[in-house]
Design a protein around this motif. Sequence first.
Motif, PDB file in Angstrom:
ATOM      1  N   ASN A 211       0.851  -1.200   0.000  1.00 31.45           N
ATOM      2  CA  ASN A 211       0.000   0.000   0.000  1.00 31.45           C
ATOM      3  C   ASN A 211       0.882   1.243   0.000  1.00 31.45           C
ATOM      4  O   ASN A 211       1.555   1.520   1.000  1.00 31.45           O
ATOM      5  N   PRO A 212       0.924   1.968  -1.136  1.00 28.66           N
ATOM      6  CA  PRO A 212       1.831   3.131  -1.214  1.00 28.66           C
ATOM      7  C   PRO A 212       1.354   4.279  -0.331  1.00 28.66           C
ATOM      8  O   PRO A 212       0.157   4.527  -0.206  1.00 28.66           O
ATOM      9  N   ASN A 213       2.302   4.980   0.271  1.00 28.42           N
ATOM     10  CA  ASN A 213       2.022   6.163   1.073  1.00 28.42           C
ATOM     11  C   ASN A 213       2.221   7.389   0.174  1.00 28.42           C
ATOM     12  O   ASN A 213       3.339   7.836  -0.046  1.00 28.42           O
ATOM     13  N   ILE A 214       1.107   7.905  -0.347  1.00 23.71           N
ATOM     14  CA  ILE A 214       1.182   9.010  -1.315  1.00 23.71           C
ATOM     15  C   ILE A 214       1.796  10.259  -0.692  1.00 23.71           C
ATOM     16  O   ILE A 214       2.588  10.970  -1.331  1.00 23.71           O
ATOM     17  N   ASP A 215       1.449  10.547   0.553  1.00 26.00           N
ATOM     18  CA  ASP A 215       2.008  11.741   1.220  1.00 26.00           C
ATOM     19  C   ASP A 215       3.528  11.634   1.320  1.00 26.00           C
ATOM     20  O   ASP A 215       4.252  12.607   1.066  1.00 26.00           O
ATOM     21  N   ALA A 216       4.014  10.446   1.668  1.00 28.43           N
ATOM     22  CA  ALA A 216       5.468  10.247   1.784  1.00 28.43           C
ATOM     23  C   ALA A 216       6.140  10.368   0.416  1.00 28.43           C
ATOM     24  O   ALA A 216       7.243  10.923   0.301  1.00 28.43           O
ATOM     25  N   ILE A 217       5.477   9.864  -0.625  1.00 26.01           N
ATOM     26  CA  ILE A 217       6.024   9.972  -1.990  1.00 26.01           C
ATOM     27  C   ILE A 217       6.118  11.440  -2.397  1.00 26.01           C
ATOM     28  O   ILE A 217       7.140  11.887  -2.943  1.00 26.01           O
ATOM     29  N   ASN A 218       5.059  12.209  -2.122  1.00 26.19           N
ATOM     30  CA  ASN A 218       5.052  13.642  -2.470  1.00 26.19           C
ATOM     31  C   ASN A 218       6.155  14.383  -1.722  1.00 26.19           C
ATOM     32  O   ASN A 218       6.841  15.242  -2.289  1.00 26.19           O
ATOM     33  N   GLU A 219       6.332  14.036  -0.471  1.00 26.84           N
ATOM     34  CA  GLU A 219       7.337  14.725   0.344  1.00 26.84           C
ATOM     35  C   GLU A 219       8.756  14.399  -0.124  1.00 26.84           C
ATOM     36  O   GLU A 219       9.608  15.287  -0.212  1.00 26.84           O
ATOM     37  N   GLU A 220       8.985  13.118  -0.463  1.00 25.27           N
ATOM     38  CA  GLU A 220      10.350  12.702  -0.826  1.00 25.27           C
ATOM     39  C   GLU A 220      10.715  13.107  -2.251  1.00 25.27           C
ATOM     40  O   GLU A 220      11.829  13.556  -2.514  1.00 25.27           O
ATOM     41  N   TYR A 221       9.748  12.962  -3.193  1.00 25.21           N
ATOM     42  CA  TYR A 221      10.077  13.148  -4.605  1.00 25.21           C
ATOM     43  C   TYR A 221       9.708  14.522  -5.150  1.00 25.21           C
ATOM     44  O   TYR A 221      10.088  14.869  -6.272  1.00 25.21           O
ATOM     45  N   LYS A 222       8.936  15.281  -4.389  1.00 33.32           N
ATOM     46  CA  LYS A 222       8.619  16.673  -4.733  1.00 33.32           C
ATOM     47  C   LYS A 222       8.194  16.815  -6.202  1.00 33.32           C
ATOM     48  O   LYS A 222       7.160  16.290  -6.602  1.00 33.32           O
ATOM     49  N   ASP A 223       8.992  17.498  -7.017  1.00 29.58           N
ATOM     50  CA  ASP A 223       8.598  17.759  -8.418  1.00 29.58           C
ATOM     51  C   ASP A 223       8.470  16.490  -9.245  1.00 29.58           C
ATOM     52  O   ASP A 223       7.828  16.498 -10.302  1.00 29.58           O
ATOM     53  N   TYR A 224       9.088  15.402  -8.802  1.00 31.74           N
ATOM     54  CA  TYR A 224       9.043  14.152  -9.561  1.00 31.74           C
ATOM     55  C   TYR A 224       8.038  13.149  -8.996  1.00 31.74           C
ATOM     56  O   TYR A 224       7.938  12.019  -9.493  1.00 31.74           O
ATOM     57  N   ALA A 225       7.287  13.570  -7.981  1.00 32.23           N
ATOM     58  CA  ALA A 225       6.349  12.652  -7.327  1.00 32.23           C
ATOM     59  C   ALA A 225       5.310  12.124  -8.305  1.00 32.23           C
ATOM     60  O   ALA A 225       4.888  10.959  -8.225  1.00 32.23           O
ATOM     61  N   ASN A 226       4.890  12.977  -9.239  1.00 32.69           N
ATOM     62  CA  ASN A 226       3.851  12.558 -10.185  1.00 32.69           C
ATOM     63  C   ASN A 226       4.300  11.371 -11.037  1.00 32.69           C
ATOM     64  O   ASN A 226       3.475  10.564 -11.472  1.00 32.69           O
ATOM     65  N   ILE A 227       5.609  11.268 -11.298  1.00 30.63           N
ATOM     66  CA  ILE A 227       6.136  10.132 -12.069  1.00 30.63           C
ATOM     67  C   ILE A 227       5.856   8.825 -11.320  1.00 30.63           C
ATOM     68  O   ILE A 227       5.392   7.840 -11.903  1.00 30.63           O
ATOM     69  N   VAL A 228       6.113   8.829 -10.013  1.00 33.68           N
ATOM     70  CA  VAL A 228       5.859   7.640  -9.193  1.00 33.68           C
ATOM     71  C   VAL A 228       4.365   7.359  -9.133  1.00 33.68           C
ATOM     72  O   VAL A 228       3.919   6.213  -9.298  1.00 33.68           O
ATOM     73  N   ILE A 229       3.571   8.408  -8.928  1.00 37.56           N
ATOM     74  CA  ILE A 229       2.124   8.246  -8.751  1.00 37.56           C
ATOM     75  C   ILE A 229       1.473   7.711 -10.031  1.00 37.56           C
ATOM     76  O   ILE A 229       0.463   6.992  -9.977  1.00 37.56           O
ATOM     77  N   GLN A 230       2.057   8.025 -11.185  1.00 34.35           N
ATOM     78  CA  GLN A 230       1.552   7.436 -12.441  1.00 34.35           C
ATOM     79  C   GLN A 230       1.633   5.913 -12.383  1.00 34.35           C
ATOM     80  O   GLN A 230       0.757   5.218 -12.897  1.00 34.35           O
ATOM     81  N   GLY A 231       2.694   5.400 -11.765  1.00 28.12           N
ATOM     82  CA  GLY A 231       2.810   3.948 -11.589  1.00 28.12           C
ATOM     83  C   GLY A 231       1.797   3.419 -10.603  1.00 28.12           C
ATOM     84  O   GLY A 231       1.187   2.363 -10.817  1.00 28.12           O
ATOM     85  N   VAL A 232       1.590   4.174  -9.507  1.00 27.64           N
ATOM     86  CA  VAL A 232       0.620   3.771  -8.479  1.00 27.64           C
ATOM     87  C   VAL A 232      -0.781   3.683  -9.075  1.00 27.64           C
ATOM     88  O   VAL A 232      -1.548   2.762  -8.777  1.00 27.64           O
TER      89      VAL A 232
END
Length: 351
Positions: free
Chosen positions: A259-280
């Motif tokens: 279960n991905p933690n979207i808030d943690a992804i946004n915090e860690e990857y900042k401008d690139y978070a959307n790339i990860v979230i596309q996979g999610v």
Amino acid sequence: MPDKVYPHIEEYQNLKPKIDKALKENASLVEREKNYFTVYNKLKTLLFRIRDKEFLERIVKANNQALIQARNKILPYEEVISILVEDIDNYDRENKKLIDKIIEKGKIESKELEVIFPYLNLLSDDDSAQDRIPLNLVHFFCKNPTERSDLSSHERAIFFYLLIKIKRKTRYNFAYPILADKLVSLVISTEDMPLVARYNILLTAGDYYVSACQRIRAMNCFHSASEVAKEKGDLEASAYALQKYFRINKSLPEELRINPNIDAINEEYKDYANIVIQGVNASVLNVDPIEFSEEFAEVFQEVMWKVEEEIDKEGDLHVAIQRWTIMEKYFGEMGISWKNPMVMNPRVTFD
């Protein structure tokens, strides 16, 4: 102690400098393509347009001025095109001869890898690789990859990396995950390997595991690649590796899914978070949960070899449902009831 002699290399005809020079001088003929085999196909088409009388008659009769002008434009280059086609043909043959000698000798050494590296590198980036890579080369190195080489760990990593890139483009992309196993092992054991090489190799091994229907191993590779990219300070590359990770994660049975933690992804990857979230949030096909069982993994390659043998006999229809139907039959013979993607995704239309 005298240096080793490699007569099979000494007689090798290296046409690469000549081909490279000709491509540089005639870039407009091949639209700046650099891969020899893509160039070869384009040049063969040009020769057809120059030499085929029936083709000429058709375009003259149709008064197709664009084709007539294109033909007239390349006519002065007929000899250059012919020589390039012949050189690329010879280059292919020479490398295959050298590979045959290596297999006959029973071992590959650094000097031999140095000679065939440009050829394997070209194949690894070429979509027609399945027609050119000798299957016996892969058979040979899967029997015992370590004992069959005198290569350093870096050289073995490069060699397996190229073999896997080529392998994924062939119809036998399901076979020999041992190559990926060895590659991952080399990444772990070679301490001074540059981070960018670690990243690329892990991604390639992961892609291969996907082809070999070993998704959990693929996820491990993509996650490791993401960590390596972070280590070298490249958050964008890390995000793309994690995107691959989460795409597979979404196809897992619910009890195996992370279960991905979207808030943690946004915090860690900042401008690139959307790339990860596309996979999610990726739209992925449903997969029969049995594909994640040990019993499925144990017989997968055996089944796929039988599938390919049957297709060789019956003829390839180039449609996925043909393979799926034959796969169902052979999995059934192994006592495994496997549901193909069409059954698992009834609202999806497959070509």
